[in-house]
Design a protein around this motif. Structure first.
Motif, PDB file in Angstrom:
ATOM      1  N   ILE A 169      13.697 -16.196  -3.274  1.00  0.00           N
ATOM      2  CA  ILE A 169      14.406 -15.769  -4.479  1.00  0.00           C
ATOM      3  C   ILE A 169      13.391 -15.125  -5.415  1.00  0.00           C
ATOM      4  N   TYR A 170      13.712 -13.915  -5.907  1.00  0.00           N
ATOM      5  CA  TYR A 170      12.805 -13.162  -6.754  1.00  0.00           C
ATOM      6  C   TYR A 170      13.239 -13.240  -8.217  1.00  0.00           C
ATOM      7  N   ASN A 171      12.328 -12.855  -9.087  1.00  0.00           N
ATOM      8  CA  ASN A 171      12.585 -12.969 -10.523  1.00  0.00           C
ATOM      9  C   ASN A 171      13.678 -12.025 -11.005  1.00  0.00           C
ATOM     10  N   ASP A 172      14.038 -11.016 -10.211  1.00  0.00           N
ATOM     11  CA  ASP A 172      15.145 -10.141 -10.622  1.00  0.00           C
ATOM     12  C   ASP A 172      16.484 -10.601 -10.053  1.00  0.00           C
ATOM     13  N   GLY A 173      16.484 -11.783  -9.418  1.00  0.00           N
ATOM     14  CA  GLY A 173      17.715 -12.317  -8.855  1.00  0.00           C
ATOM     15  C   GLY A 173      17.963 -11.937  -7.412  1.00  0.00           C
ATOM     16  N   THR A 174      17.135 -11.074  -6.862  1.00  0.00           N
ATOM     17  CA  THR A 174      17.287 -10.683  -5.456  1.00  0.00           C
ATOM     18  C   THR A 174      17.037 -11.879  -4.542  1.00  0.00           C
ATOM     19  N   VAL A 175      17.849 -11.981  -3.501  1.00  0.00           N
ATOM     20  CA  VAL A 175      17.708 -13.058  -2.525  1.00  0.00           C
ATOM     21  C   VAL A 175      17.440 -12.442  -1.160  1.00  0.00           C
ATOM     22  N   GLU A 176      16.424 -12.939  -0.488  1.00  0.00           N
ATOM     23  CA  GLU A 176      16.126 -12.519   0.874  1.00  0.00           C
ATOM     24  C   GLU A 176      16.211 -13.719   1.802  1.00  0.00           C
ATOM     25  N   ARG A 177      16.687 -13.448   3.029  1.00  0.00           N
ATOM     26  CA  ARG A 177      16.801 -14.495   4.044  1.00  0.00           C
ATOM     27  C   ARG A 177      16.047 -14.014   5.293  1.00  0.00           C
ATOM     28  N   PRO A 178      14.713 -14.168   5.293  1.00  0.00           N
ATOM     29  CA  PRO A 178      13.887 -13.554   6.346  1.00  0.00           C
ATOM     30  C   PRO A 178      14.188 -14.048   7.754  1.00  0.00           C
ATOM     31  N   SER A 179      14.631 -15.276   7.898  1.00  0.00           N
ATOM     32  CA  SER A 179      14.827 -15.845   9.229  1.00  0.00           C
ATOM     33  C   SER A 179      16.254 -15.705   9.738  1.00  0.00           C
ATOM     34  N   GLU A 180      17.101 -15.082   8.958  1.00  0.00           N
ATOM     35  CA  GLU A 180      18.500 -14.944   9.360  1.00  0.00           C
ATOM     36  C   GLU A 180      18.625 -13.928  10.487  1.00  0.00           C
ATOM     37  N   SER A 181      19.410 -14.269  11.496  1.00  0.00           N
ATOM     38  CA  SER A 181      19.604 -13.329  12.597  1.00  0.00           C
ATOM     39  C   SER A 181      20.484 -12.170  12.145  1.00  0.00           C
ATOM     40  N   LYS A 182      20.382 -11.064  12.832  1.00  0.00           N
ATOM     41  CA  LYS A 182      21.046  -9.835  12.396  1.00  0.00           C
ATOM     42  C   LYS A 182      22.559  -9.883  12.589  1.00  0.00           C
ATOM     43  N   TYR A 183      23.251  -9.054  11.829  1.00  0.00           N
ATOM     44  CA  TYR A 183      24.689  -8.885  11.990  1.00  0.00           C
ATOM     45  C   TYR A 183      24.987  -8.198  13.314  1.00  0.00           C
ATOM     46  N   VAL A 184      26.020  -8.668  14.007  1.00  0.00           N
ATOM     47  CA  VAL A 184      26.500  -7.986  15.208  1.00  0.00           C
ATOM     48  C   VAL A 184      28.003  -7.761  15.065  1.00  0.00           C
ATOM     49  N   PRO A 185      28.514  -6.656  15.563  1.00  0.00           N
ATOM     50  CA  PRO A 185      29.938  -6.368  15.432  1.00  0.00           C
ATOM     51  C   PRO A 185      30.774  -7.211  16.389  1.00  0.00           C
ATOM     52  N   PRO A 186      32.054  -7.346  16.102  1.00  0.00           N
ATOM     53  CA  PRO A 186      32.949  -8.050  17.024  1.00  0.00           C
ATOM     54  C   PRO A 186      33.242  -7.205  18.257  1.00  0.00           C
ATOM     55  N   ILE A 187      33.905  -7.811  19.225  1.00  0.00           N
ATOM     56  CA  ILE A 187      34.303  -7.117  20.455  1.00  0.00           C
ATOM     57  C   ILE A 187      35.821  -7.032  20.477  1.00  0.00           C
ATOM     58  N   LEU A 188      36.367  -5.892  20.125  1.00  0.00           N
ATOM     59  CA  LEU A 188      37.816  -5.695  20.171  1.00  0.00           C
ATOM     60  C   LEU A 188      38.090  -4.649  21.245  1.00  0.00           C
ATOM     61  N   ASP A 189      38.143  -5.140  22.471  1.00  0.00           N
ATOM     62  CA  ASP A 189      38.249  -4.255  23.628  1.00  0.00           C
ATOM     63  C   ASP A 189      39.024  -4.990  24.718  1.00  0.00           C
ATOM     64  N   ASP A 190      40.245  -4.568  24.976  1.00  0.00           N
ATOM     65  CA  ASP A 190      41.098  -5.248  25.951  1.00  0.00           C
ATOM     66  C   ASP A 190      40.515  -5.233  27.356  1.00  0.00           C
ATOM     67  N   SER A 191      39.587  -4.326  27.598  1.00  0.00           N
ATOM     68  CA  SER A 191      38.982  -4.262  28.925  1.00  0.00           C
ATOM     69  C   SER A 191      37.820  -5.231  29.092  1.00  0.00           C
ATOM     70  N   HIS A 192      37.424  -5.891  27.999  1.00  0.00           N
ATOM     71  CA  HIS A 192      36.317  -6.839  28.095  1.00  0.00           C
ATOM     72  C   HIS A 192      36.724  -8.002  28.992  1.00  0.00           C
ATOM     73  N   PRO A 193      35.843  -8.442  29.896  1.00  0.00           N
ATOM     74  CA  PRO A 193      36.266  -9.401  30.925  1.00  0.00           C
ATOM     75  C   PRO A 193      36.500 -10.830  30.465  1.00  0.00           C
ATOM     76  N   ILE A 194      35.937 -11.238  29.328  1.00  0.00           N
ATOM     77  CA  ILE A 194      36.024 -12.666  29.004  1.00  0.00           C
ATOM     78  C   ILE A 194      36.663 -12.984  27.655  1.00  0.00           C
ATOM     79  N   LEU A 195      36.556 -12.107  26.670  1.00  0.00           N
ATOM     80  CA  LEU A 195      37.114 -12.432  25.359  1.00  0.00           C
ATOM     81  C   LEU A 195      37.248 -11.196  24.499  1.00  0.00           C
ATOM     82  N   ASN A 196      37.957 -11.368  23.383  1.00  0.00           N
ATOM     83  CA  ASN A 196      38.001 -10.388  22.308  1.00  0.00           C
ATOM     84  C   ASN A 196      37.654 -11.103  21.013  1.00  0.00           C
TER      85      ASN A 196
END
Length: 334
Positions: free
Chosen positions: A24-51
């Motif tokens: 947490i910085y003095n200007d109110g900015t918050v960083e989360r260095p160890s957080e894993s990255k965002y990944v998009p969902p899978i919305l694909d009817d052809s996907h073999p296991i899930l959506n």
């Protein structure tokens, strides 16, 4: 005067064993260095296991979620698509980092959902320090109510999710979470014991994996995060105004002011702990307290001696993670 990035200074940093959770910085900015990255969902009817897809549950406050649907099969006797258990899940991360949309949890559910054959609603709740507790509990309760409202979808004035209506079995609704999410699961189960859910839905079971509980006094053989007082540092950040401090009932389930554990609003529960996890002793403590409370449900303890905190989330393909996941599959489907 606006502060430039070069003028920012760190006013608070929380880390444990060189693992930096938050800055947490003095200007109110918050960083989360160890957080894993965002990944998009899978919305694909052809996907073999899930959506999967991302949904908005509430605009004010903003509560979102990622919902997972396994590939569906037709029941042999009725030639109809089967109805699936529903798991409303609250992710871990110490109330301060990680996300329902982050890679680590998405990877876990890509493994778990096809194995369990369950619909998962992974809730994105408000995190500290931007939002202090009890905001996350309010979001979790709202999300659970929203899910249950689909049991009477024709009466639901809000956004309707067809995956829940078409494929969800509202006689098998579960809640669960890991670490901070395990704590949220406990607090939501308590609330469900005194407040009705839409459509008369009952919580079939609760999964608490490596749950975060704490108190101002030691418990059993718990490591209690050693001498670095990480739990206190996190608590001061996530709930600075907590009545009773770290012994507040949301953290200490047997504080004199805490609700009676006998009122837990689910019919069964599994508490999962790990031998190399600093929170192990607290999880065992919680399990024993529930057993002694007079609660009428069925409770089970699972202890993986050679693993650490959230090993099944971090390494979902590992042998011991698969072992735990198979146990949870049985819990959801028995």
């Amino acid at each position: 005067m606006e502060i430039s990035s070069s003028q920012r200074t760190i006013v608070k940093e929380i880390n444990h064993k060189s693992f930096i959770y938050i800055r947490i910085y003095n200007d109110g900015t918050v960083e989360r260095p160890s957080e894993s990255k965002y990944v998009p969902p899978i919305l694909d009817d052809s996907h073999p296991i899930l959506n999967s897809k991302d949904i908005t549950i509430s605009q004010n406050p903003l509560v979102t979620a990622r919902i997972y649907l396994p590939k569906l099969t037709k029941s042999n006797d009725q030639n109809q698509l089967q109805k699936l258990p529903i798991l409303v899940y609250f992710h871990g991360g110490g109330f301060i980092f990680e996300s329902a949309f982050s890679q680590v949890f998405d990877n876990y559910f890509k493994t778990f959902v096809p194995l369990a054959n369950v619909i998962v609603v992974s809730v994105e709740y408000r995190r500290a320090p931007e939002y202090h507790l009890p905001a996350c509990y309010h979001d979790a309760w709202y999300a659970l109510n929203w899910v249950c409202s689909h049991s009477t979808a024709n009466k639901n004035p809000n956004y309707v999710e067809p995956w829940l209506i078409n494929y969800g079995d509202f006689n098998r609704v579960f809640i669960g979470g890991d670490s901070a999410g395990g704590n949220i699961t406990h607090n939501i189960a308590l609330r469900a014991g005194v407040e009705a859910l839409p459509g008369g839905v009952k919580i079939s079971g609760a999964i608490l994996s490596h749950p975060f509980f704490y108190s101002s006094y030691p418990v059993g053989s718990d490591h209690d995060y050693g001498d670095d007082d990480l739990a206190y540092a996190v608590w001061d950040l996530i709930y600075p105004s907590a009545p009773g401090g770290i012994d507040n009932p949301v953290s200490n389930p047997v504080d004199p002011g805490a609700p009676n554990l006998a009122t837990l609003g689910c019919s069964k529960m599994i508490v999962c702990v790990a031998g190399k996890d600093d929170l192990r002793g607290r999880g065992v403590w919680y399990y024993e307290c529930v057993k002694k409370s007079g609660w009428q449900g069925k409770i089970e303890l699972f202890d993986e001696e050679k693993e650490g905190h959230d090993y099944h989330i971090l390494k979902p393909k590992s042998k011991n993670a698969q072992k735990l996941m198979k146990l949870l599959v049985s819990f959801l489907n028995e």
